[in-house]
Design a protein around this motif. Sequence first.
Motif, mmCIF file in Angstrom:
data_model
loop_
_atom_site.group_PDB
_atom_site.id
_atom_site.type_symbol
_atom_site.label_atom_id
_atom_site.label_comp_id
_atom_site.label_asym_id
_atom_site.label_seq_id
_atom_site.Cartn_x
_atom_site.Cartn_y
_atom_site.Cartn_z
ATOM 1 N N VAL A 100 0.836 -1.195 0.000
ATOM 2 C CA VAL A 100 0.000 0.000 0.000
ATOM 3 C C VAL A 100 0.879 1.255 0.000
ATOM 4 O O VAL A 100 0.595 2.230 -0.716
ATOM 5 C CB VAL A 100 -0.954 -0.001 1.210
ATOM 6 C CG1 VAL A 100 -1.653 1.352 1.348
ATOM 7 C CG2 VAL A 100 -1.995 -1.108 1.060
ATOM 8 N N ALA A 101 1.944 1.231 0.790
ATOM 9 C CA ALA A 101 2.858 2.373 0.832
ATOM 10 C C ALA A 101 3.455 2.638 -0.542
ATOM 11 O O ALA A 101 3.548 3.798 -0.984
ATOM 12 C CB ALA A 101 3.960 2.126 1.857
ATOM 13 N N SER A 166 -3.959 -5.086 -2.655
ATOM 14 C CA SER A 166 -2.749 -4.293 -2.414
ATOM 15 C C SER A 166 -1.674 -4.615 -3.444
ATOM 16 O O SER A 166 -0.981 -3.719 -3.935
ATOM 17 C CB SER A 166 -2.222 -4.558 -0.998
ATOM 18 O OG SER A 166 -3.196 -4.252 -0.029
ATOM 19 N N THR A 167 -1.537 -5.899 -3.771
ATOM 20 C CA THR A 167 -0.559 -6.286 -4.793
ATOM 21 C C THR A 167 -0.923 -5.698 -6.144
ATOM 22 O O THR A 167 -0.059 -5.207 -6.879
ATOM 23 C CB THR A 167 -0.479 -7.819 -4.894
ATOM 24 O OG1 THR A 167 -0.060 -8.357 -3.632
ATOM 25 C CG2 THR A 167 0.516 -8.245 -5.966
ATOM 26 N N GLY A 168 -2.204 -5.739 -6.488
ATOM 27 C CA GLY A 168 -2.645 -5.162 -7.751
ATOM 28 C C GLY A 168 -2.375 -3.670 -7.820
ATOM 29 O O GLY A 168 -1.944 -3.153 -8.857
ATOM 30 N N ALA A 169 -2.601 -2.979 -6.708
ATOM 31 C CA ALA A 169 -2.347 -1.544 -6.674
ATOM 32 C C ALA A 169 -0.857 -1.245 -6.846
ATOM 33 O O ALA A 169 -0.470 -0.335 -7.585
ATOM 34 C CB ALA A 169 -2.857 -0.950 -5.361
ATOM 35 N N ALA A 170 -0.007 -2.010 -6.160
ATOM 36 C CA ALA A 170 1.442 -1.805 -6.271
ATOM 37 C C ALA A 170 1.928 -2.114 -7.677
ATOM 38 O O ALA A 170 2.780 -1.399 -8.226
ATOM 39 C CB ALA A 170 2.167 -2.669 -5.251
ATOM 40 N N LEU A 171 1.385 -3.175 -8.279
ATOM 41 C CA LEU A 171 1.784 -3.530 -9.643
ATOM 42 C C LEU A 171 1.342 -2.454 -10.627
ATOM 43 O O LEU A 171 2.091 -2.086 -11.543
ATOM 44 C CB LEU A 171 1.171 -4.882 -10.014
ATOM 45 C CG LEU A 171 1.602 -5.489 -11.353
ATOM 46 C CD1 LEU A 171 3.115 -5.651 -11.400
ATOM 47 C CD2 LEU A 171 0.922 -6.833 -11.566
ATOM 48 N N GLY A 210 -5.355 -1.436 -10.856
ATOM 49 C CA GLY A 210 -4.780 -2.661 -10.314
ATOM 50 C C GLY A 210 -5.475 -3.117 -9.055
ATOM 51 O O GLY A 210 -5.694 -4.313 -8.835
ATOM 52 N N ALA A 211 -5.862 -2.161 -8.199
ATOM 53 C CA ALA A 211 -6.578 -2.502 -6.964
ATOM 54 C C ALA A 211 -7.951 -3.079 -7.276
ATOM 55 O O ALA A 211 -8.439 -3.950 -6.546
ATOM 56 C CB ALA A 211 -6.710 -1.268 -6.091
ATOM 57 N N ARG A 216 -9.989 -10.066 -8.440
ATOM 58 C CA ARG A 216 -10.619 -10.926 -9.443
ATOM 59 C C ARG A 216 -9.608 -11.832 -10.140
ATOM 60 O O ARG A 216 -9.966 -12.913 -10.607
ATOM 61 C CB ARG A 216 -11.329 -10.074 -10.490
ATOM 62 C CG ARG A 216 -12.472 -9.232 -9.919
ATOM 63 C CD ARG A 216 -13.060 -8.325 -11.007
ATOM 64 N NE ARG A 216 -14.145 -7.513 -10.490
ATOM 65 C CZ ARG A 216 -15.419 -7.882 -10.475
ATOM 66 N NH1 ARG A 216 -15.762 -9.069 -10.951
ATOM 67 N NH2 ARG A 216 -16.338 -7.090 -9.991
ATOM 68 N N ILE A 217 -8.367 -11.357 -10.264
ATOM 69 C CA ILE A 217 -7.366 -12.121 -11.040
ATOM 70 C C ILE A 217 -6.265 -12.665 -10.136
ATOM 71 O O ILE A 217 -5.966 -13.858 -10.152
ATOM 72 C CB ILE A 217 -6.762 -11.240 -12.155
ATOM 73 C CG1 ILE A 217 -7.872 -10.756 -13.092
ATOM 74 C CG2 ILE A 217 -5.701 -12.023 -12.932
ATOM 75 C CD1 ILE A 217 -7.376 -9.843 -14.189
ATOM 76 N N LEU A 218 -5.666 -11.807 -9.337
ATOM 77 C CA LEU A 218 -4.539 -12.247 -8.503
ATOM 78 C C LEU A 218 -4.987 -13.133 -7.359
ATOM 79 O O LEU A 218 -4.233 -13.974 -6.886
ATOM 80 C CB LEU A 218 -3.803 -11.021 -7.934
ATOM 81 C CG LEU A 218 -3.244 -10.036 -8.966
ATOM 82 C CD1 LEU A 218 -2.625 -8.837 -8.258
ATOM 83 C CD2 LEU A 218 -2.216 -10.716 -9.858
#
Length: 220
Positions: A100-101, A166-171, A210-211, A216-218
């Motif tokens: 998130v950071a 969170s991973t989607g947002a970072a990616l 990404g978030a 839905r995907i990750l």
Amino acid sequence: MMPSSPKPSADLRARILEAARQEPAPDRARVTQTTRALVVLAIVSALTVFFAMGGFRLGGRPLGYVVTTGIGWGIVAAFATHLAFSRRKSMLGPTRQALVAAALLIAPILLAWAALWTVSWPEVTVFDSTWSNYLSCFTLTSVFGILPLIALTIARRGSDPVHPRSTGAALGAAMGAWAGTLIDLHCRCASIPHIAFSHVLPTIMLAVLGALVGPRILGL
């Protein structure tokens, strides 16, 4: 009161477990090859658009300014990409807080880095453009970022059941940083308002995208 559902017999449970055991697991080498192919496709797609639009253009900007900002943005993008893909010692990867950071801080860091070097090259702030150029540059940056984001999200599908959002947002933010790096090498405009809207804002948009798609995907 509804009767409780009958429990499966021991024989049925044994057959289900045996069928699951015999189901072939995905071949690790094949998964790795697929991931690499998607990564290559993402890079080639973004670079194809980049060179089709004219590639590197210095314009009236000093070479030192372009190189300095480009290297800084590239380092931020590489770090963010490593963070989004990293597994380190834990199979769960980075913590939600770290992801998130990264998603929240990448855009401000990119803008601050570009603004910092206007102190050394104040003349670049006069290189501005019309709002139609703002919008076209914003669109191009978004395309640079969304192509690899699609490919890399597919490459990582089902890989994060713990914090996929969170991973989607970072990616997404990482791909936005790469997109900003490419557009910074291409765009002749270097005013802070132009960079903020056309080069940095797509990073925020891609992080939000990404978030939204992450669960839905990750998280499958």
